[in-house]
Motif scaffolding. Structure first.
Motif, PDB file in Angstrom:
ATOM      1  N   GLY A  33      -1.055  -7.514   6.560  1.00 48.92           N
ATOM      2  CA  GLY A  33      -0.687  -6.272   7.258  1.00 48.92           C
ATOM      3  C   GLY A  33      -0.256  -6.517   8.699  1.00 48.92           C
ATOM      4  O   GLY A  33      -0.868  -7.293   9.418  1.00 48.92           O
ATOM      5  N   ARG A  54      11.588  -0.101   2.274  1.00 46.94           N
ATOM      6  CA  ARG A  54      11.050   0.658   1.145  1.00 46.94           C
ATOM      7  C   ARG A  54      10.059   1.688   1.695  1.00 46.94           C
ATOM      8  O   ARG A  54       9.106   1.311   2.396  1.00 46.94           O
ATOM      9  CB  ARG A  54      10.327  -0.240   0.136  1.00 46.94           C
ATOM     10  N   GLU A 103      -9.712  -2.289   1.941  1.00 49.82           N
ATOM     11  CA  GLU A 103      -9.228  -3.191   0.884  1.00 49.82           C
ATOM     12  C   GLU A 103      -8.067  -4.045   1.380  1.00 49.82           C
ATOM     13  O   GLU A 103      -7.343  -4.627   0.615  1.00 49.82           O
ATOM     14  CB  GLU A 103      -8.747  -2.357  -0.301  1.00 49.82           C
ATOM     15  N   SER A 104      -7.906  -4.070   2.675  1.00 53.51           N
ATOM     16  CA  SER A 104      -6.714  -4.690   3.235  1.00 53.51           C
ATOM     17  C   SER A 104      -6.656  -6.210   2.977  1.00 53.51           C
ATOM     18  O   SER A 104      -7.647  -6.905   3.125  1.00 53.51           O
ATOM     19  CB  SER A 104      -6.711  -4.438   4.724  1.00 53.51           C
ATOM     20  N   SER A 105      -5.483  -6.665   2.623  1.00 52.20           N
ATOM     21  CA  SER A 105      -5.300  -8.113   2.458  1.00 52.20           C
ATOM     22  C   SER A 105      -5.067  -8.700   3.838  1.00 52.20           C
ATOM     23  O   SER A 105      -4.173  -8.279   4.534  1.00 52.20           O
ATOM     24  CB  SER A 105      -4.072  -8.398   1.594  1.00 52.20           C
ATOM     25  N   ARG A 122       7.233   4.162   0.807  1.00 54.91           N
ATOM     26  CA  ARG A 122       6.360   4.516  -0.322  1.00 54.91           C
ATOM     27  C   ARG A 122       6.097   6.028  -0.315  1.00 54.91           C
ATOM     28  O   ARG A 122       6.248   6.680   0.725  1.00 54.91           O
ATOM     29  CB  ARG A 122       5.052   3.721  -0.277  1.00 54.91           C
ATOM     30  N   PRO A 123       5.695   6.582  -1.478  1.00 52.79           N
ATOM     31  CA  PRO A 123       5.423   8.038  -1.498  1.00 52.79           C
ATOM     32  C   PRO A 123       4.137   8.375  -0.745  1.00 52.79           C
ATOM     33  O   PRO A 123       3.306   7.495  -0.531  1.00 52.79           O
ATOM     34  CB  PRO A 123       5.291   8.365  -2.983  1.00 52.79           C
ATOM     35  N   LEU A 178       0.545   9.443  -0.494  1.00 58.46           N
ATOM     36  CA  LEU A 178      -0.508   9.288  -1.509  1.00 58.46           C
ATOM     37  C   LEU A 178      -1.350  10.552  -1.577  1.00 58.46           C
ATOM     38  O   LEU A 178      -1.470  11.285  -0.605  1.00 58.46           O
ATOM     39  CB  LEU A 178      -1.394   8.096  -1.159  1.00 58.46           C
ATOM     40  N   SER A 201       0.984   0.038   3.487  1.00 55.22           N
ATOM     41  CA  SER A 201       2.361   0.536   3.381  1.00 55.22           C
ATOM     42  C   SER A 201       2.981   0.232   2.014  1.00 55.22           C
ATOM     43  O   SER A 201       4.070   0.716   1.711  1.00 55.22           O
ATOM     44  CB  SER A 201       3.232  -0.046   4.502  1.00 55.22           C
ATOM     45  N   GLY A 202       2.291  -0.558   1.198  1.00 62.88           N
ATOM     46  CA  GLY A 202       2.766  -0.768  -0.176  1.00 62.88           C
ATOM     47  C   GLY A 202       3.331  -2.145  -0.465  1.00 62.88           C
ATOM     48  O   GLY A 202       4.028  -2.333  -1.464  1.00 62.88           O
ATOM     49  N   LYS A 203       2.990  -3.148   0.351  1.00 59.22           N
ATOM     50  CA  LYS A 203       3.538  -4.506   0.134  1.00 59.22           C
ATOM     51  C   LYS A 203       3.044  -5.091  -1.187  1.00 59.22           C
ATOM     52  O   LYS A 203       3.834  -5.583  -1.995  1.00 59.22           O
ATOM     53  CB  LYS A 203       3.113  -5.438   1.293  1.00 59.22           C
ATOM     54  N   THR A 204       1.722  -5.003  -1.369  1.00 59.24           N
ATOM     55  CA  THR A 204       1.151  -5.593  -2.585  1.00 59.24           C
ATOM     56  C   THR A 204       1.640  -4.825  -3.815  1.00 59.24           C
ATOM     57  O   THR A 204       1.869  -5.417  -4.869  1.00 59.24           O
ATOM     58  CB  THR A 204      -0.398  -5.563  -2.498  1.00 59.24           C
ATOM     59  N   ASN A 259      -8.158  -0.374   6.748  1.00 58.84           N
ATOM     60  CA  ASN A 259      -8.142  -0.267   5.289  1.00 58.84           C
ATOM     61  C   ASN A 259      -9.159  -1.249   4.739  1.00 58.84           C
ATOM     62  O   ASN A 259      -8.992  -2.450   4.866  1.00 58.84           O
ATOM     63  CB  ASN A 259      -6.723  -0.592   4.788  1.00 58.84           C
ATOM     64  N   THR A 261      -0.756  -2.404   7.041  1.00 61.70           N
ATOM     65  CA  THR A 261      -1.748  -2.225   5.975  1.00 61.70           C
ATOM     66  C   THR A 261      -1.549  -0.892   5.271  1.00 61.70           C
ATOM     67  O   THR A 261      -1.391   0.144   5.925  1.00 61.70           O
ATOM     68  CB  THR A 261      -3.156  -2.283   6.589  1.00 61.70           C
TER      69      THR A 261
HETATM   70  N1  ATP Z   1       5.641   2.951  -4.335  1.00 68.03           N
HETATM   71  C1  ATP Z   1       4.372   3.331  -4.523  1.00 68.03           C
HETATM   72  N2  ATP Z   1       4.075   4.250  -5.454  1.00 68.03           N
HETATM   73  C2  ATP Z   1       2.810   4.642  -5.658  1.00 68.03           C
HETATM   74  N3  ATP Z   1       1.749   4.174  -4.963  1.00 68.03           N
HETATM   75  C3  ATP Z   1       1.973   3.248  -4.026  1.00 68.03           C
HETATM   76  C4  ATP Z   1       3.295   2.795  -3.741  1.00 68.03           C
HETATM   77  N4  ATP Z   1       3.221   1.896  -2.760  1.00 68.03           N
HETATM   78  C5  ATP Z   1       1.925   1.794  -2.449  1.00 68.03           C
HETATM   79  N5  ATP Z   1       1.182   2.596  -3.194  1.00 68.03           N
HETATM   80  C6  ATP Z   1      -0.267   2.758  -3.125  1.00 68.03           C
HETATM   81  O1  ATP Z   1      -0.611   2.712  -1.739  1.00 68.03           O
HETATM   82  C7  ATP Z   1      -1.827   2.045  -1.539  1.00 68.03           C
HETATM   83  C8  ATP Z   1      -1.604   0.902  -0.550  1.00 68.03           C
HETATM   84  O2  ATP Z   1      -0.669   0.023  -1.111  1.00 68.03           O
HETATM   85  P1  ATP Z   1      -0.822  -1.545  -0.964  1.00 68.03           P
HETATM   86  O3  ATP Z   1      -2.206  -2.023  -1.225  1.00 68.03           O
HETATM   87  O4  ATP Z   1       0.248  -2.143  -1.793  1.00 68.03           O
HETATM   88  O5  ATP Z   1      -0.523  -1.686   0.566  1.00 68.03           O
HETATM   89  P2  ATP Z   1      -0.375  -3.036   1.378  1.00 68.03           P
HETATM   90  O6  ATP Z   1       0.731  -2.866   2.305  1.00 68.03           O
HETATM   91  O7  ATP Z   1      -0.310  -4.190   0.457  1.00 68.03           O
HETATM   92  O8  ATP Z   1      -1.721  -3.057   2.177  1.00 68.03           O
HETATM   93  P3  ATP Z   1      -2.498  -4.377   2.711  1.00 68.03           P
HETATM   94  O9  ATP Z   1      -1.692  -4.958   3.785  1.00 68.03           O
HETATM   95  O10 ATP Z   1      -3.767  -3.828   3.182  1.00 68.03           O
HETATM   96  O11 ATP Z   1      -2.608  -5.256   1.538  1.00 68.03           O
HETATM   97  C9  ATP Z   1      -2.269   1.562  -2.891  1.00 68.03           C
HETATM   98  O12 ATP Z   1      -3.212   2.472  -3.401  1.00 68.03           O
HETATM   99  C10 ATP Z   1      -1.013   1.605  -3.732  1.00 68.03           C
HETATM  100  O13 ATP Z   1      -1.319   1.853  -5.086  1.00 68.03           O
END
Ligand code: ATP
Length: 574
Positions: free
Chosen positions: A457, A228, A423-425, A230-231, A233, A315-318, A421, A313
């Motif tokens: 991440g 996947r 806010e990283s999980s 992600r767009p 940001l 990349s949009g997993k959460t 990040n 981190t």
């Molecule tokens: N498909 C999407 N469309 C719009 N915004 C997105 C998309 N995927 C991710 N984002 C945005 O990108 C940012 C990072 O996404 P997210 O927190 O899901 O990443 P993550 O991989 O879970 O990071 P971590 O490992 O730190 O938790 C967030 O602000 C989220 O809203």
């Protein structure tokens, strides 16, 4: 005196006389000669004088000739200059007339006719002042009416030729455009047809290839890999791209919807092997769920299903798994779908759906629905199943209960700050849904488990500059992700020994991954340039676990799910 003596005297006298006469004669002759010589001398002198005079004249003549030839040279030079000036003037007159528009031409014509003063006397175009001054004769001649008329005629001819040429050019352009249009249409239609046929053939081949791949994947343990992307940001303050770079560095391949290219601006860095699918950037949460819903539905039929969100981190997993409140992710939609299906089948089967939520942080298991359970352990049951005693399981019976349960778990999640990040999980979050289905007629119960895993991440320790506690976290994350990769690969290759025991994550998921289970790994890629290396490393991970074991294996039938799933088509693909 005797006669003899007298005779002798006469002779003597006569001789003397003769002699004297002769002498006089000789003297005369001498005199004549002298006079002759004198005359000759005089003549000679005269001649010499004449010669001198002539020579002087010749010399004068030569001087004169030299002077004349000099004059002649100057004249011919002058003549050449005049000629050049005339040619130049003629050229400039013609050029002026050619360049002037019709209107300009008319007005300049009038102006030049009266010399710009309105006197009305026709006159030639005025040369530059230099030329006029240097070549007054030429200017004068140019002003002569006949000459000017010739020039006017010439200008008119040139003008009409120019108009003709302009018209010809317009006609040619029109004809060319028409021709080009026809050719373009012809080419477009031919090329379109050609490409349509090619693309159709290619798609048919791809479809065949994917069907074969599916069969192979099913034989290899039913593991799918999706990407996947992600767009990019936008920064909220100025709507600019997140890293200032407007160009995404991750692309889906135009011809193969399973391939991604990770590139930077200068050269291609990585082209992935073909995965099962690449989810395009602009897909909504709903569209993504449609892609994964078939695998989720099979859980209600007694299959064990694991969905992993993998990626670095940010990349949009959460976002994929949880999603924002206004665009919920897979977790909520999956449980809702299970409800819907259960409702549809409620006449024949009674379902019982339980949800638990846990996180693995630094190899410790925490209960996210009951924070008192902060260090749970994994036990082996008598049947050889792994269980987590004390883990809270909430029976959900409505959509609202699902939403509330997930929200509660989300609140308790550990979010640690890292340099990558803030806010990283930093933990793996597992939402586990256990679906028990009892057939109302046969009374047979099957149990299916759905594990929705938002992995921590995957960024490399070296990239985060982490120290102390964060370094420890990063190392634990790296180890568990690497063990997960090994387990998935071993399952895919149907190896005899699957290394489930090496970390908490794989131990918890052992039952769900083992046997006739279905696994989907969603590898998340971020299109921003600063994540290029992380994206490449995620692609490497996807390729590793996506490897299909092509030959020399036998399906291990002993690795079956405990509840013995009914035999339904295993492929999650449509
Ligand atoms: N498909 C999407 N469309 C719009 N915004 C997105 C998309 N995927 C991710 N984002 C945005 O990108 C940012 C990072 O996404 P997210 O927190 O899901 O990443 P993550 O991989 O879970 O990071 P971590 O490992 O730190 O938790 C967030 O602000 C989220 O809203």
């Amino acid at each position: 005196m005797d006669s003899q003596n007298v005779g002798d005297i006469d002779i003597f006298q006569q001789c003397k006389y003769i002699h004297e006469v002769e002498l006089v004669n000789m003297k005369l002759q001498m005199r004549i000669l002298e006079t002759h010589i004198e005359t000759k001398d005089r003549l000679l002198r005269n001649l010499e004088d004449i010669i001198d005079e002539q020579e002087a004249r010749i010399a004068n003549m030569e001087d004169f000739i030299q002077v004349l030839s000099l004059d002649f040279g100057t004249l011919s030079e002058e003549n050449m200059r005049l000629k050049n000036a005339l040619t130049q003037m003629q050229k400039s007159t013609r050029m002026n007339e050619l360049l002037e528009t019709d209107e300009d031409y008319e007005s300049s014509d009038l102006m030049s006719c009266d010399g710009g003063t309105g006197n009305g006397r026709s006159t030639s175009p005025q040369p530059t002042s230099d030329v006029t001054k240097s070549y007054p004769l030429m200017v004068q001649s140019m002003r002569e009416e006949s000459h000017w008329k010739k020039l006017q005629r010439c200008a008119e001819e040139l003008k009409s030729e120019k108009d003709e040429l302009r018209q010809l050019a317009l006609d040619t352009k029109d004809a060319f455009n028409v021709c080009m249009g026809e050719m373009k249409m012809m080419l477009t239609s031919k090329t379109t047809d050609f490409f349509r046929v090619l693309i159709e053939r290619y798609k048919a081949e791809m479809e065949k290839r994917k069907q074969l791949h599916n069969q192979l994947v099913e034989l290899n343990g039913n593991i799918r890999v999706f990407y996947r992307i992600r767009p990019l940001l936008r920064l909220p303050q100025n709507n600019e791209a997140e890293d200032g770079n407007e160009k995404p560095v991750v692309f889906i391949d135009d011809m193969d919807n399973g391939v991604v290219h990770v590139t930077n601006t200068s050269n291609t860095k990585k082209t992935s092997a073909s995965a099962d699918k690449v989810i395009p950037t602009d897909f909504s949460q709903e569209q993504i769920f449609e892609e994964v819903s078939p695998i989720i539905t099979s859980c209600i039929d007694g299959y064990n299903v694991c969905i992993f969100a993998y990626g670095h981190t940010g990349s949009g997993k959460t976002y994929t798994m949880e999603g924002p409140l206004d665009a919920p992710g897979i977790n909520q939609r999956a449980i809702m779908q299970l409800f819907e299906t259960a409702k549809d089948r409620s006449n024949d089967i009674s379902y019982n759906i339980k949800v638990s939520m846990m996180e693995i942080y630094n190899e410790k298991i925490r209960d996210l629905l009951n924070t008192a359970n902060s260090n749970l352990s994994i036990r082996q049951t008598d049947e050889g199943k792994s269980s987590i005693p004390g883990l809270e399981e909430v029976l959900v019976t409505s959509a609202q209960e699902v939403t509330d349960t997930l929200a509660k778990g989300r609140k308790n999640k550990v979010v640690a700050a890292t340099e990558a990040n803030i806010e990283s999980s930093r933990s793996h979050v597992i939402v586990r849904v256990v679906v028990s289905a009892t057939n109302l007629i046969t009374k047979v119960t099957t149990v299916g488990r759905l594990n929705l895993v938002d992995l921590a991440g995957s960024e490399r320790v070296s990239q985060t500059n982490a120290t102390g506690q964060l370094l420890k976290e990063a190392q634990a994350i790296n180890k568990s992700l690497s063990e997960l990769g090994n387990v998935v690969l071993a399952l895919r290759q149907n190896q005899k020994h699957i290394p489930f025991r090496n970390c908490q994550l794989t131990r918890i998921l052992e039952d769900s991954l083992n046997g006739d289970s279905k696994t989907l790994v969603l590898v998340h890629l971020s299109p921003d340039a600063k994540s290029l290396n992380e994206s490449i490393s995620s692609v490497n991970f996807a390729e590793k676990i996506g490897q299909v074991f092509k030959s020399g294996f036998k399906r291990d039938v002993t690795r079956k799910s405990i509840s013995g799933p009914p035999k339904i088509p295993a492929s999650p693909r449509k």
